[in-house]
Design an enzyme around this catalytic site. Structure first.
Site, PDB file in Angstrom:
ATOM      1  N   ASP A  98       0.862  -1.170   0.000  1.00  0.00           N
ATOM      2  CA  ASP A  98       0.000   0.000   0.000  1.00  0.00           C
ATOM      3  C   ASP A  98       0.904   1.227   0.000  1.00  0.00           C
ATOM      4  O   ASP A  98       1.812   1.331   0.829  1.00  0.00           O
ATOM      5  CB  ASP A  98      -0.864  -0.023   1.277  1.00  0.00           C
ATOM      6  CG  ASP A  98      -2.272   0.453   1.035  1.00  0.00           C
ATOM      7  OD1 ASP A  98      -2.412   1.547   0.456  1.00  0.00           O
ATOM      8  OD2 ASP A  98      -3.221  -0.242   1.440  1.00  0.00           O
ATOM      9  N   ASP A 200      -3.111   4.494  -2.237  1.00  0.00           N
ATOM     10  CA  ASP A 200      -4.163   5.051  -1.395  1.00  0.00           C
ATOM     11  C   ASP A 200      -4.636   6.410  -1.933  1.00  0.00           C
ATOM     12  O   ASP A 200      -3.813   7.286  -2.206  1.00  0.00           O
ATOM     13  CB  ASP A 200      -3.591   5.229   0.018  1.00  0.00           C
ATOM     14  CG  ASP A 200      -4.652   5.533   1.052  1.00  0.00           C
ATOM     15  OD1 ASP A 200      -5.499   4.674   1.299  1.00  0.00           O
ATOM     16  OD2 ASP A 200      -4.617   6.648   1.616  1.00  0.00           O
ATOM     17  N   GLU A 257      -6.488   3.628  -5.743  1.00  0.00           N
ATOM     18  CA  GLU A 257      -7.766   3.829  -5.069  1.00  0.00           C
ATOM     19  C   GLU A 257      -8.226   5.232  -5.439  1.00  0.00           C
ATOM     20  O   GLU A 257      -7.518   6.209  -5.169  1.00  0.00           O
ATOM     21  CB  GLU A 257      -7.622   3.704  -3.551  1.00  0.00           C
ATOM     22  CG  GLU A 257      -8.988   3.745  -2.874  1.00  0.00           C
ATOM     23  CD  GLU A 257      -8.963   4.260  -1.441  1.00  0.00           C
ATOM     24  OE1 GLU A 257      -9.880   3.961  -0.683  1.00  0.00           O
ATOM     25  OE2 GLU A 257      -8.023   5.003  -1.090  1.00  0.00           O
ATOM     26  N   HIS A 330     -11.025  -3.441   3.555  1.00  0.00           N
ATOM     27  CA  HIS A 330     -10.946  -3.060   4.972  1.00  0.00           C
ATOM     28  C   HIS A 330     -11.751  -1.797   5.291  1.00  0.00           C
ATOM     29  O   HIS A 330     -11.815  -1.399   6.451  1.00  0.00           O
ATOM     30  CB  HIS A 330      -9.479  -2.833   5.342  1.00  0.00           C
ATOM     31  CG  HIS A 330      -8.899  -1.663   4.609  1.00  0.00           C
ATOM     32  ND1 HIS A 330      -8.679  -1.674   3.240  1.00  0.00           N
ATOM     33  CD2 HIS A 330      -8.539  -0.435   5.035  1.00  0.00           C
ATOM     34  CE1 HIS A 330      -8.206  -0.498   2.874  1.00  0.00           C
ATOM     35  NE2 HIS A 330      -8.110   0.274   3.931  1.00  0.00           N
ATOM     36  N   ASP A 331     -12.313  -1.141   4.280  1.00  0.00           N
ATOM     37  CA  ASP A 331     -13.144   0.049   4.511  1.00  0.00           C
ATOM     38  C   ASP A 331     -14.625  -0.254   4.353  1.00  0.00           C
ATOM     39  O   ASP A 331     -15.460   0.651   4.476  1.00  0.00           O
ATOM     40  CB  ASP A 331     -12.798   1.152   3.496  1.00  0.00           C
ATOM     41  CG  ASP A 331     -11.407   1.705   3.687  1.00  0.00           C
ATOM     42  OD1 ASP A 331     -10.907   1.690   4.823  1.00  0.00           O
ATOM     43  OD2 ASP A 331     -10.817   2.161   2.688  1.00  0.00           O
TER      44      ASP A 331
HETATM   45  C1  NOJ Z   1      -8.291   4.941   2.092  1.00  0.00           C
HETATM   46  C2  NOJ Z   1      -7.961   3.776   2.963  1.00  0.00           C
HETATM   47  O1  NOJ Z   1      -8.421   2.602   2.362  1.00  0.00           O
HETATM   48  C3  NOJ Z   1      -8.583   4.058   4.307  1.00  0.00           C
HETATM   49  O2  NOJ Z   1      -8.546   2.946   5.164  1.00  0.00           O
HETATM   50  C4  NOJ Z   1      -7.892   5.259   4.904  1.00  0.00           C
HETATM   51  O3  NOJ Z   1      -8.551   5.632   6.095  1.00  0.00           O
HETATM   52  C5  NOJ Z   1      -7.901   6.457   3.953  1.00  0.00           C
HETATM   53  N1  NOJ Z   1      -7.634   6.095   2.581  1.00  0.00           N
HETATM   54  C6  NOJ Z   1      -6.868   7.466   4.382  1.00  0.00           C
HETATM   55  O4  NOJ Z   1      -5.587   6.978   4.129  1.00  0.00           O
END
Ligand code: NOJ
Length: 562
Positions: A98, A200, A257, A330-331
């Site tokens: 990541d 990210d 992302e 994970h989000d």
């Molecule tokens: C996206 C990540 O997937 C998330 O977990 C994170 O809180 C935010 N970006 C900030 O880095």
């Protein structure tokens, strides 16, 4: 369509904190991952995406990095990482890291320096602005974790921007020296033999010129800066420069992302001749059912909405660019709870149906840890059982100002909190699900006695073995990777069916997203003689006619016509 190894691959995401704890401190670690590499080889995946493993004070579980070239204490040492890389490679598994470079931690030496004085050489690594005339924040953007996106710095009398928590100051990509630092640290990992990056919120690197105020949506105190800090005017220059300087020099996998990205932008990020990224994660399907307060006021959604989104991306990137495919990470909540049915009756069936649907679409599939055994959302009773900064802050803000009652907010949290995806992987029926011998950093789901890896591995009809089969099919049939997509029965609210076509070969994919028994109608131009059943989640009579087929709840089938 150009053939590439990363199109043929299946990626498995590990959130190290919750994967496997080898030393009993209650937090997953790199040695824990090494212990499970044979399990991942058995599953058959090609690439591991590791959520951040760098040094971090963990305000946002590693997405706040204080040293990009070192390993988080709780996860182990650089020696552990080198061992992980070697052992993964020995099993033909690649490792993707990541890359979190929209922001760093406020405890990163760059920020510690930047804070010292206005003329410090590191000052310009971050985004500082004076307040408005009345001394208030430079603009009205809200932080994604609540409150303003600006934090006042007493010493200099300026504010710094933090789109996430105030411990995650945004880096200033306008500064070429900062960009050079990032390229260096990327080379550091790639030269070690790392196989790629998941980047990210990479579409946030370039912000709108002048950082103007944003529109304030109903129910919110601060402006929604997404249109102003995503896909900004210089984003493609930055990514092309990154590609020229670093990415193009290695044979790697890259996925960005990209919050709020639309198809037109995605074509620019992923088009083969654009020299930016291999693929991006869009959010359209995971935003389904978001209400006035976004995911904190979830609403029902329709299958036709999901199909419209998936089809738009399938058709949109079929000639050029490439899709990434995911139900969860994970989000996000757990896939089977969000898009399937996690009741005891339908959990296994619907998890297999969802897997079939996703793995048969065109793109690179991502499996999130625990998805391969159908792990479900968790319902902790107390908000104090939650660890996620976003969840905790949203409770404080929305319940605090009376927009949601305690019980409304708890229901939203049960449906959509990021911690649903962060409870420890359920390895066995043992205490703490075999994840740790200590006290886990977040509660283990109490259904681990029924839902766990040990049990799934022993049961030939399990979700785990179904995923193995899907991955094996992908290796065997190029059409699953390269065939072009066409949707069938577009307006149906229960069935998601589509074909994949490559030269003389065709697949028919039939998925029932409901607990009802709708009828699938095969279009008359498709001849089903000589078909072969590739996979299904029920017993199927191979002689059965499929022209007009009554589906069982959550049934999924894939036929191959040659
Ligand atoms: C996206 C990540 O997937 C998330 O977990 C994170 O809180 C935010 N970006 C900030 O880095």
């Amino acid at each position: 369509m150009e053939r590439k190894w990363w199109k043929e691959a299946v990626v498995y995401q590990i959130y190290p904190r919750s994967f496997m704890d080898s030393n009993g401190d209650g937090v997953g670690d790199l040695q824990g991952i090494i212990l499970k590499l044979d399990y991942l080889r058995e599953l058959g995946i090609d690439v591991i995406w590791l959520s951040p493993i760098n040094k971090s004070p963990n305000d946002d579980n590693g997405y706040d990095i204080s040293d990009y070239r070192d390993i988080m204490d709780e996860f182990g040492t650089m020696q552990d990482f080198d061992q992980l890389l070697t052992e993964a490679h020995a099993r033909q598994i690649k490792i993707m890291l990541d890359l979190v470079v929209n922001h760093s931690s406020d405890e990163h030496p760059w920020f510690i320096e930047a804070r010292k004085s206005m003329d410090n050489p590191y000052r310009d690594y971050y985004m500082w602005r004076p307040g408005k005339e009345d001394g208030s924040e430079p603009n009205n953007w809200g932080s994604r974790f609540g409150g303003s996106a600006w934090e006042y710095d007493e010493q200099s009398g300026e504010y710094y921007l933090h789109i996430y928590s105030k411990k995650q100051p945004d880096l200033n990509w306008e500064n070429p020296v900062l960009r050079g630092e990032v390229y260096d640290l990327m080379r550091f990992w790639l030269d070690k033999g790392v196989d790629g990056f998941r980047m990210d919120v990479i579409n946030m690197l370039s912000k709108a010129e002048g950082l103007p105020d944003a529109i304030v949506k109903d129910g919110f105190k601060y402006g929604d800066g997404v249109p102003l800090y995503c896909d900004g005017p210089k984003i493609h220059d930055y990514l092309q420069e990154m590609n020229r300087e670093v990415l193009s020099k290695y044979d790697i996998i890259t996925v960005g992302e990209t919050l709020g990205v639309n198809l037109e932008q995605a074509k620019l990020y992923t088009g083969a001749s654009r020299n930016e990224l291999n693929m991006v994660f869009h959010f359209e399907h995971v935003f389904l059912g978001d209400g006035k307060l976004g995911k904190w006021s979830p609403q029902p959604w329709k299958l036709t909405e999901l199909k419209t989104i998936m089809s738009r991306w399938q058709y949109g990137l079929r000639e050029d660019g490439w899709n990434s495919l995911y139900w969860s990470n994970h989000d996000q909540p757990r896939a089977v709870s969000r898009f399937g049915n996690d009741s005891p009756e339908y959990r296994v069936l619907s998890a297999k149906m969802l897997a079939t649907c996703l793995h048969m679409l065109q793109g690179t599939p991502y499996i999130y840890q625990g998805e391969e055994i159908g792990m479900t959302n968790v319902r902790f009773d107390q908000v104090t059982d939650y660890r996620d900064i976003q969840t905790v802050n949203a409770y404080r803000d929305f319940v605090g100002d009376g927009q949601l009652s305690h019980s409304e907010m708890m229901e939203s949290i049960h449906q959509r909190s990021r911690d649903n995806g962060r409870t420890p992987v359920q390895w066995s029926a043992a205490d703490n699900s075999g994840f740790t011998e200590g006290t886990p950093w977040i509660g283990v789901h109490d259904n681990h006695k029924e839902i766990n890896v040990e049990r799934d591995r022993q049961d030939p009809n399990s979700i785990f073995h179904f995923y193995r089969k899907l991955i094996q099919l992908r290796k065997k049939h190029g059409i699953i990777v390269y065939g072009s997509y066409d949707v069938l029965m577009e307006a149906d609210e229960q069935i998601y069916a589509f074909t994949r076509t490559l030269d003389q070969e065709q697949l028919i994919v039939i998925c029932n997203f409901s607990d009802q028994t709708p009828v699938f109608e095969l279009p008359s131009h498709i001849r089903s003689e000589g078909r072969e059943l590739l996979i299904s989640n029920y017993e199927v009579d191979e002689q059965e006619k499929i022209d007009s087929l009554t589906l069982r709840p959550y049934e999924a089938r894939v036929y191959r016509l040659a």
